[in-house]
Design an enzyme around this catalytic site. Structure first.
Site, PDB file in Angstrom:
ATOM      1  N   ASP A 299      44.659  44.286  40.068  1.00  0.00           N
ATOM      2  CA  ASP A 299      44.093  43.694  41.282  1.00  0.00           C
ATOM      3  C   ASP A 299      43.414  42.394  40.855  1.00  0.00           C
ATOM      4  OD1 ASP A 299      42.848  43.309  43.897  1.00  0.00           O
ATOM      5  OD2 ASP A 299      43.236  45.434  44.236  1.00  0.00           O
ATOM      6  N   HIS A 333      46.003  40.214  41.193  1.00  0.00           N
ATOM      7  CA  HIS A 333      46.221  39.709  42.548  1.00  0.00           C
ATOM      8  C   HIS A 333      45.633  38.314  42.707  1.00  0.00           C
ATOM      9  CE1 HIS A 333      46.759  43.937  44.551  1.00  0.00           C
ATOM     10  NE2 HIS A 333      47.646  43.686  43.605  1.00  0.00           N
TER      11      HIS A 333
END
Length: 484
Positions: A299, A333
């Protein structure tokens, strides 16, 4: 009842101990650093943040965990021995609790004031994955909302002068069979799915309670709720140092300081590709230095946060005076991110001299928010950010999750990006504002995106200033950022 503050708590916070106090909790009050200096506009410079962020001062005495019964053979349960060593260290006025060599199996580790947990090179803290080991519930923040939940793997509440150091490894042992399946179904990931262990019902119930303003003591989301704990969470602590360790295979966010003053994260490697494996998420903290770290995550690498929606506005504490420098971002991300739990705002962040590159790095500079989050993001400075391969170079997105559905318009202003260099991107920009609340206040200077497959998505943008900014060898002007 008077407002809850960190001085009302000593030691560990359990559901039983905290319940009668939390009912009247409305906002957080913390100390200020009177030694800080400011420029003529009232903002601390990057160098000032580095100078005034206080480090812990730990007594020079060691408490080897073996002296309290630990056996580092990868089999013996060292939980009690580590707890005894921490208690003895605290009672003696502080010092280092040392894990010197081998694999120490353990449940949650709860630090106390004036204690440094030192995991030396060649040592590994290997955490059990049985959720029952992380009970009783503690006071925690999960996706920007306060609740009573599973203990983080390494946790401290209301403590001063604490540290987690060494060249060793902290292994959460999360994988496709343990912790990660609680995320639920995901089309692009390969962890297992068990319908009876899906976090979604509890997640939605917590959102509803937070929006309704229910007392935190009534938000019980530990056993049976399947909300994964953060790996390292220091909550409402002063003078925090995390240095040198490698943190891997996390159930959830890796490093998560919340409502802390004076946080230094230095020389840490964060490696975890599970769901919500954010690397470092300072939330509602003041004076934070993140430097010389490596992030390779599932992430966001670094995500600056300040609470979600109603809960963030209730506590109303921004994340501020932040310095990020000399870090390396690989998969993730986003590289340097603000949001999405950002309702308390972010102000005065400096990010400089960082390197990012990976085919699995989705965004380099990222701001994500929406009309439910609100919050003010201001005085943000990026300098000398070198990016190799990335999907999207610069992202300011007001449509994250809920998008325009809400009554709290996000405000992003006074954002400067200087010296951004991107070798290869699919999209140069994703800038998405609302028709009645466009993206504005963005300045870019001396930036070059050498290869981009497209300019990207540009919707509802105004007041962009450009100086020597090029994509694919062509200089841009502000007119090219008019909404498509």
């Amino acid at each position: 009842m008077p407002l809850l503050n960190r001085r009302q708590f000593t030691g560990l916070v359990s559901a039983t101990a905290v319940a009668p106090l939390l009912t009247g909790c409305q906002s957080w009050v913390g100390p200020t650093n009177q030694s800080a200096t400011a420029d003529s506009n009232g903002w601390l410079s990057a160098d000032d943040i580095k100078q005034v962020t206080a480090l812990p001062n730990i007594a020079k005495q060691d408490f080897p965990v073996e002296a309290y019964g630990a056996v580092a053979d990868g089999q013996a349960d060292c939980s009690a021995a580590i707890s005894l060593a921490i208690a003895a260290c605290s009672q003696a006025g502080g010092g280092r609790v040392v894990c010197a060599q081998g694999v120490y199996r353990t449940g949650p580790v709860h630090l106390k004031s004036n204690v440094e947990l030192h995991v030396a090179k060649g040592a590994e803290l290997s955490f059990y994955t049985d959720p029952s080991r992380y009970l009783p519930a503690v006071f925690t923040r999960w996706e920007g909302m306060e609740m009573m939940g599973y203990s983080p793997l390494v946790y401290a509440y209301g403590q001063d002068n604490i540290a987690l150091t060494g060249g060793g490894i902290l292994n959460g042992n999360a994988d496709a069979d343990t912790w990660w399946p609680w995320k639920g179904k995901h089309s692009e990931r390969d962890w297992n799915y068990y319908p009876e262990q899906d976090q979604k019902p509890a997640r939605m119930a917590l959102f509803a309670q937070a929006e309704a303003g229910d007392p935190v003591a009534s938000r019980q989301y530990a056993d049976g709720s399947f909300l994964r704990p953060s790996f390292v969470q220091f909550y409402s602590c002063n003078r925090v140092l995390i240095e040198g360790v490698t943190v891997t295979q996390a159930p959830f966010w890796l490093l998560h300081p919340v409502l802390c003053e004076d946080v230094t994260v230095r020389g840490v490697t964060c490696h975890s590709h599970g769901p919500n494996s954010d690397g470092c998420d300072p939330e509602s903290c003041n004076r934070v230095v993140i430097e010389d770290c490596i992030f390779d995550t599932g992430d966001d690498c670094i995500a600056i946060k300040s609470g979600r929606n109603n809960d963030g506005r209730r506590i109303n504490k921004p994340c501020e005076n932040i310095l990020i420098q000399n870090c390396t971002m690989r998969a993730g991300h986003g590289g340097i991110v603000m949001g999405s739990e950002i309702s308390g705002g972010v102000r005065n962040l400096h990010a400089r001299h960082c390197v990012m590159s990976s085919p699995e790095l989705e965004r380099a500079i990222r701001i994500k928010t929406n009309a439910s989050r609100g919050g003010v993001i201001e005085h943000i400075r990026y300098q000398d950010i070198k990016v190799g391969v990335v999907r999207d170079a610069v992202v300011v997105n007001f449509y994250y999750e809920e998008g325009p559905d809400g009554d709290f318009m996000p405000t992003v202003k006074d954002v400067e990006i200087q010296g951004l260099s991107v070798q290869q991107a699919k999209q140069a920009f994703v800038l998405r504002g609302f028709p009645d609340n466009p993206v504005s206040g963005l300045t870019m200077a001396n930036c070059e995106i050498f290869q981009a497959e497209s300019m990207g998505v540009i919707e509802n943008v105004s007041q962009i200033q450009l100086q020597s900014v090029s994509v694919n060898g062509k200089l841009l002007d502000a007119g090219q950022f008019t909404s498509a």
